[in-house]
Design an enzyme around this catalytic site. Structure first.
Site, mmCIF file in Angstrom:
data_model
loop_
_atom_site.group_PDB
_atom_site.id
_atom_site.type_symbol
_atom_site.label_atom_id
_atom_site.label_comp_id
_atom_site.label_asym_id
_atom_site.label_seq_id
_atom_site.Cartn_x
_atom_site.Cartn_y
_atom_site.Cartn_z
ATOM 1 N N SER A 53 0.937 -1.296 0.006
ATOM 2 C CA SER A 53 -0.001 -0.088 -0.012
ATOM 3 C C SER A 53 1.065 1.237 0.022
ATOM 4 C CB SER A 53 -0.906 -0.089 1.259
ATOM 5 O OG SER A 53 -1.479 1.318 1.426
ATOM 6 N N HIS A 108 -1.108 -1.395 -3.988
ATOM 7 C CA HIS A 108 -2.811 -0.902 -3.664
ATOM 8 C C HIS A 108 -2.584 0.489 -3.318
ATOM 9 C CE1 HIS A 108 -6.042 -1.998 -0.930
ATOM 10 N NE2 HIS A 108 -5.818 -1.016 -0.293
ATOM 11 N N ASP A 141 -4.782 3.954 -2.191
ATOM 12 C CA ASP A 141 -5.871 4.142 -1.078
ATOM 13 C C ASP A 141 -6.478 5.548 -1.447
ATOM 14 O OD1 ASP A 141 -6.265 1.772 0.901
ATOM 15 O OD2 ASP A 141 -4.475 2.531 1.298
ATOM 16 N N MET A 156 -9.019 8.421 -0.140
ATOM 17 C CA MET A 156 -9.982 8.786 1.045
ATOM 18 C C MET A 156 -10.455 9.996 0.869
ATOM 19 S SD MET A 156 -7.421 7.465 4.152
ATOM 20 C CE MET A 156 -6.839 5.850 4.153
ATOM 21 N N HIS A 206 -8.308 1.489 -4.100
ATOM 22 C CA HIS A 206 -9.289 1.109 -3.041
ATOM 23 C C HIS A 206 -9.943 2.354 -2.892
ATOM 24 C CE1 HIS A 206 -9.753 -0.083 1.439
ATOM 25 N NE2 HIS A 206 -10.828 0.154 0.957
ATOM 26 N N MET A 236 -12.115 4.625 -0.870
ATOM 27 C CA MET A 236 -12.778 4.884 0.630
ATOM 28 C C MET A 236 -13.510 6.330 0.598
ATOM 29 S SD MET A 236 -9.831 3.223 2.886
ATOM 30 C CE MET A 236 -8.765 3.326 1.442
ATOM 31 N N MET A 287 -11.348 -5.841 5.297
ATOM 32 C CA MET A 287 -10.900 -4.824 6.018
ATOM 33 C C MET A 287 -10.620 -5.706 7.351
ATOM 34 S SD MET A 287 -10.543 -2.528 3.704
ATOM 35 C CE MET A 287 -9.525 -1.607 5.044
ATOM 36 N N GLY A 315 -9.009 4.057 7.000
ATOM 37 C CA GLY A 315 -8.699 5.405 7.076
ATOM 38 C C GLY A 315 -7.362 5.695 7.425
ATOM 39 N N PHE A 316 -6.702 4.702 8.102
ATOM 40 C CA PHE A 316 -5.372 5.163 8.431
ATOM 41 C C PHE A 316 -4.316 3.724 8.498
ATOM 42 C CE2 PHE A 316 -7.949 7.830 10.883
ATOM 43 C CZ PHE A 316 -7.649 9.054 10.720
ATOM 44 N N GLY A 317 -3.136 4.044 8.128
ATOM 45 C CA GLY A 317 -2.230 2.856 8.025
ATOM 46 C C GLY A 317 -1.737 2.302 9.343
ATOM 47 N N GLY A 318 -0.917 1.525 9.679
ATOM 48 C CA GLY A 318 -0.265 1.406 10.991
ATOM 49 C C GLY A 318 -1.311 0.864 12.145
ATOM 50 N N ASP A 347 -6.793 -6.127 4.154
ATOM 51 C CA ASP A 347 -6.363 -5.094 4.169
ATOM 52 C C ASP A 347 -5.991 -4.623 5.494
ATOM 53 O OD1 ASP A 347 -5.323 -2.676 3.398
ATOM 54 O OD2 ASP A 347 -7.209 -1.784 2.363
ATOM 55 N N GLY A 348 -4.828 -4.218 5.907
ATOM 56 C CA GLY A 348 -4.906 -3.595 7.326
ATOM 57 C C GLY A 348 -4.149 -4.503 8.228
ATOM 58 N N GLY A 349 -2.916 -3.880 8.693
ATOM 59 C CA GLY A 349 -2.409 -4.473 9.859
ATOM 60 C C GLY A 349 -1.663 -5.798 9.536
ATOM 61 N N GLY A 351 0.964 -1.958 4.068
ATOM 62 C CA GLY A 351 1.645 -0.659 4.053
ATOM 63 C C GLY A 351 2.848 -0.385 4.945
ATOM 64 N N SER A 352 2.385 0.038 6.158
ATOM 65 C CA SER A 352 3.553 0.507 7.144
ATOM 66 C C SER A 352 4.448 -0.825 7.254
ATOM 67 C CB SER A 352 2.729 0.700 8.422
ATOM 68 O OG SER A 352 1.993 0.072 8.996
HETATM 69 C C1 DX5 Z 1 -6.435 1.453 5.639
HETATM 70 C C2 DX5 Z 1 -6.054 1.284 4.096
HETATM 71 C C3 DX5 Z 1 -4.973 0.129 4.056
HETATM 72 C C4 DX5 Z 1 -3.553 0.779 4.722
HETATM 73 C C5 DX5 Z 1 -2.894 -0.478 5.080
HETATM 74 O O1 DX5 Z 1 -7.422 2.451 5.626
HETATM 75 O O2 DX5 Z 1 -7.055 0.949 3.505
HETATM 76 O O3 DX5 Z 1 -4.845 -0.226 2.618
HETATM 77 O O4 DX5 Z 1 -2.779 1.518 3.908
HETATM 78 O O5 DX5 Z 1 -1.709 -0.136 5.711
HETATM 79 P P1 DX5 Z 1 -1.046 -0.818 7.127
HETATM 80 O O6 DX5 Z 1 -0.570 -2.128 6.293
HETATM 81 O O7 DX5 Z 1 -0.165 -0.076 7.484
HETATM 82 O O8 DX5 Z 1 -2.235 -1.226 7.926
HETATM 83 ZN ZN ZN Z 2 -6.500 0.009 1.274
#
Ligand code: DX5
Ligand code: ZN
Length: 216
Positions: free
Chosen positions: A8, A33, A35, A37, A66, A68, A137, A142-145, A175-177, A197-198
């Site tokens: 991501s 990927h 994102d 938003m 993606h 959002m 999800m 909304g946020f990475g990490g 997607d996420g974490g 992502g992170s």
């Molecule tokens: C969250 C995004 C994800 C995000 C994943 O809203 O849709 O795609 O970038 O990031 P990590 O891997 O850091 O959770």
């Molecule tokens: Zn995403």
């Protein structure tokens, strides 16, 4: 099939995107990927068409976009023109989801549907045959990490069952974490694609981290 990895770009360096894209081009990543938003569907704003077009100029891998955003049907052809290969809309953001999926496919893109943590897989039983990607999800978007929500494993198994029973060709994405502590368990539960992502961009060697996530 080995696991598909979709880094991501939200966790990339926005002052130096070309460098990150070059790294992804040379890596084992299967897709990128992206994102988007809108500050309404999720409590954050990321970026829009100019950045997506810039990524497309450098990327040699398909772009999973993606969305959002509320009412994503307003922008389908613009996302195609900006370079999306797969367009992923949220179940919770679409009043006429079936129509929206058909419109994405008419534009020549693959169609994906994402579901928030509170949305059950069974909401998709009438459209799962029509989609190319079901994106679970594993955090609130909304946020990475953020930390992966534990219920994701059960949801992934249920998604896999639904897809098999429906004879759908959809892949299951998470997607996420996602990181190396949970990737194998997610794949064992039925995931085909991992978005990360992170964990990738925060590591010392993102190229190696991408390969490590790819369970063969
Ligand atoms: C969250 C995004 C994800 C995000 C994943 O809203 O849709 O795609 O970038 O990031 P990590 O891997 O850091 O959770
Ligand atoms: Zn995403």
């Amino acid at each position: 099939m080995s696991t598909l990895i979709a880094p991501s770009i939200l966790s990339g360096d926005f002052a130096n995107l070309a460098k990150d894209i070059e790294m992804l081009n040379k890596s084992d990543a299967d897709r990128i990927h992206i994102d988007i938003m809108d500050g309404v569907f999720v409590p954050n704003i990321s970026f829009g068409f100019p950045v997506l077009k810039a990524i497309k100029r450098y990327a040699s891998k398909p772009l999973d976009v993606h969305l959002m955003i509320i009412q994503p049907e307003r922008y389908i052809s613009q996302f195609k023109k900006a370079g999306a290969d797969t367009l992923i809309v949220h179940f919770e953001a679409c009043t006429h989801l079936h129509n929206t999926i058909q419109a994405i496919k008419r534009e020549g893109m693959q169609a994906g549907v994402a579901i928030n943590p509170h949305t059950t897989i069974y909401n998709l039983d009438a459209i799962v045959q029509d989609i190319d990607q079901l994106l679970i999800m594993s955090v609130n978007p909304g946020f990475g990490g953020q930390k992966l929500i534990d219920h994701t494993y059960i949801k992934t198994e249920l998604a896999r069952d639904l897809i098999e029973k429906s004879h759908s060709k959809a892949i299951v994405g998470i997607d996420g974490g996602v990181d190396l502590t949970n990737a194998k368990k997610l794949i064992a539960a039925g995931a085909d694609l991992l978005v990360s992502g992170s964990f990738i961009f925060g590591s010392n060697n993102p190229t190696k981290t991408i390969s490590d996530l790819k369970v063969k």
